[in-house]
Design an enzyme around this catalytic site. Structure first.
Site, PDB file in Angstrom:
ATOM      1  CE  LYS A 184      16.661  -0.853   1.260  1.00  0.00           C
ATOM      2  NZ  LYS A 184      15.410  -1.480   1.054  1.00  0.00           N
ATOM      3  CB  ALA A 208      -0.917   0.077   0.992  1.00  0.00           C
ATOM      4  CE1 TYR A 215      16.360   2.694   3.718  1.00  0.00           C
ATOM      5  CE2 TYR A 215      17.144   4.207   2.316  1.00  0.00           C
ATOM      6  CZ  TYR A 215      16.656   2.873   1.999  1.00  0.00           C
ATOM      7  OH  TYR A 215      15.938   2.737   1.166  1.00  0.00           O
ATOM      8  CG  PHE A 220       5.910   6.368  -3.783  1.00  0.00           C
ATOM      9  CD1 PHE A 220       5.266   7.167  -4.549  1.00  0.00           C
ATOM     10  CD2 PHE A 220       7.493   6.240  -3.993  1.00  0.00           C
ATOM     11  CE1 PHE A 220       6.377   7.573  -5.713  1.00  0.00           C
ATOM     12  CE2 PHE A 220       8.515   6.877  -5.492  1.00  0.00           C
ATOM     13  CZ  PHE A 220       7.079   6.947  -6.059  1.00  0.00           C
ATOM     14  CB  ILE A 221       7.738   1.764  -4.415  1.00  0.00           C
ATOM     15  CG1 ILE A 221       8.928   2.849  -4.864  1.00  0.00           C
ATOM     16  CG2 ILE A 221       8.153   0.258  -5.929  1.00  0.00           C
ATOM     17  CD1 ILE A 221      10.430   2.712  -4.592  1.00  0.00           C
TER      18      ILE A 221
END
Length: 333
Positions: free
Chosen positions: A167, A9, A163, A11-12
């Site tokens: 990742k 749900a 961040y 953005f991407i």
């Protein structure tokens, strides 16, 4: 194919869901925005969601540069613990296909060439240099100016903030899962994704969102540093298509394959701000000279591997995409 889209749900993720459904797949959304119980860190919830699933497209993550290390535990919890829980549940459920939302931030700075020493890797920029407005990294061997180039997937990882570290850890976890289970894992290392549906007025949404949000308020976009930092702005529909292609292609079993997902058409941050302001009809950008510690100067993609091996290519050009983005709605409006 029945595909569980974590963060579906967002953005991407929402664009991935649309792309999959248009290609005839069944996309199942797993996202706390739609259901507070749909937390990827909850083994029971993830296990239930995986019932009857053929593949997973893992988009759920806490994104953005963050606040130094103050929110490190939150990033690690959402991104790394969440990924570990998901992978363990996939192993138990027998789901053996994964596409991961990776990021170009794992590289740190991009590729640089020195006229004297060839390809070099500059270290983190010094606060004293940034305070003085010296934004370009210098050759670590001779101190001379460098020429930025395109970074390939074989570049050494060098995450420069919390961040980015999470990742990279996601990729290592996915690679370990693939080796242990014989599963197929792909990491699509997104570059600067923009387009309709970006969240408004959030520090975690990316520079294009900052600029568009400012214009919506009638304010001039504020451009950090000198605006000449190079990025690869890639449209969200192209990124969504890359996810669909990667799921359909199926990577080699027992390993993780990484692909850069970028437009291949670098532009400066200042260019993005100016092009967006003109398209929106708002005030001209202001170059502030401010900086964020942990940002890198130049990072642009060589996406030829994704094109060659999976047949993907971006369809939305920069000018076209920015004009659409200027007119499109944002989440929170």
């Amino acid at each position: 194919m029945r595909v569980l889209v974590t963060g579906g749900a967002g953005f991407i993720g929402s664009h991935v869901v649309t792309a999959l459904r248009k290609r005839g797949h069944e996309a199942i959304v797993f996202d706390v925005r739609e259901d507070p119980a749909a937390d990827v860190r909850d083994p029971a919830a993830v296990g239930r969601a995986l019932a009857g699933v053929d593949a997973v497209c893992h988009q759920a993550a806490k994104v953005g540069l963050g606040d130094g290390v103050a929110d490190a535990a939150d990033y690690v919890s959402h991104n790394d613990l969440g990924t570990a829980v998901l992978l363990a549940a996939m192993a138990e459920a027998g789901v053996r296909t994964l596409v991961l939302a990776g990021s170009m931030v794992v590289y740190g700075e991009g590729r640089y060439g020195c006229a004297r020493h060839g390809v070099v890797r500059p270290g983190p920029r010094a606060v004293a240099d940034l305070d003085a407005g010296r934004f370009e990294p210098a050759c670590p061997l001779c101190g001379q100016d460098l020429s930025p180039g395109l970074v390939r997937e074989d570049a050494p990882a060098d995450p420069r903030n919390v961040y980015a570290t999470t990742k990279l850890a996601q990729e290592h976890l996915a690679a370990a899962w693939a080796r242990c289970t014989g599963g197929s894992a792909v990491s699509l290392r997104y570059h600067n994704v923009y387009g309709p549906g970006m969240p408004r007025d959030t520090p975690y949404a990316g520079v294009a969102s900052f600029f568009r949000s400012a214009l919506a308020r009638g304010q001039a976009p504020r451009v950090f540093e000198d605006g000449r930092q190079r990025r690869d702005f890639v449209h969200v529909r192209d990124v969504a298509a890359a996810n669909a292609v990667a799921l359909e292609a199926g990577a080699a079993p027992g390993a993780l394959t990484a692909y850069n997902a970028g437009s291949g058409d670098p532009h400066t941050v200042g260019e993005m701000a100016r092009t967006l302001a003109v398209a929106y009809g708002g005030p001209e950008p202001v170059v502030t000279g401010e900086y964020r510690l942990g940002d890198v100067r130049h990072i642009t993609a060589d996406s030829s591997r994704l094109r060659a091996e999976l047949g993907w290519k971006p369809e939305v050009g920069f000018e076209e995409g920015v004009r659409e983005f200027a007119r499109a709605g944002m989440r929170g409006e």
